[in-house]
Structure formats: C-alpha cells, structure tokens
Design a protein around this motif. Sequence first.
Motif: not given
Length: 135
Positions: A37-64
Amino acid sequence: MQTTTQGAAAPLSGAGIVWLKLSVLYLILGVAIGMAMGASHNFTLRPVHTHVNLLGWTTLALAGLIYSVFPQAGASRLAKAHFWLLNLALPVMLIGLTLLVTGNTAMGPVLAVAESVAALGVLAFAANLFLNLKR
C-alpha cells in the motif's frame, strides 16, 4: 525455549507454539500488505491490513502466550474450538473483505458468515479463560 513454573523448567505448551507460529505468518502478511500500500500509494486495502494485524498477528500471538502460560486452558476442548473457528473463519474473512473493498459487493454475506464464525471463536476463548483459569 522454556518457562519456569515454581522453580522447575517446563516446556511451552504445544498449543501455544502453534498459535505463535501462525501469528508470525499473519505478521508477515500484514507487513507485506502495508508495504504494498505504501509503495503504490493506494490504501484501499487498509481494512484488510488492519484485520490481518489485529485478528491475525495480535490476537493469535496473545492466545499463544496465554495458552503457554496456562497450558490447562490450551489443552481444553474450548481451546480446540477457538483454534478451528478462528483459523477457518479468518482467511475467508480476509479474502471476503479484500473482494468487498475492491468492489465485489456480493461478498457481503460471505463476510458476515465468516465474521460470525470468528466471533464464535472469540466467545469460545472467553469461556475457556473464565472456566479454566483458576488461582
């Protein structure tokens, strides 16, 4: 890696390790989406990026981490339900959200079902902690 419990070394729970390894995969995906997104200056996927980081990275890491510190919770049937509900729903949710924000409005119902399944996983996690974490 080992943790110390009342002076004795004990290995991390297998459940915790699986959750932590999966979380790192989501971290890599989140960073890749952010860089694209930063390289293309197209931030359409911002909600996806947020969900990947919050539900994927953070939530799974905390559960682990929680399942490593409290292995009785990590070994429960609720932990298994949490794992499967969240890890089956999350990829569907992320793909559905990607398609939705890029214009495919037919993904709305798919996204709603995936979100509901993920929410059931979160409820299984909450029930697990309330039932299995004791002093």
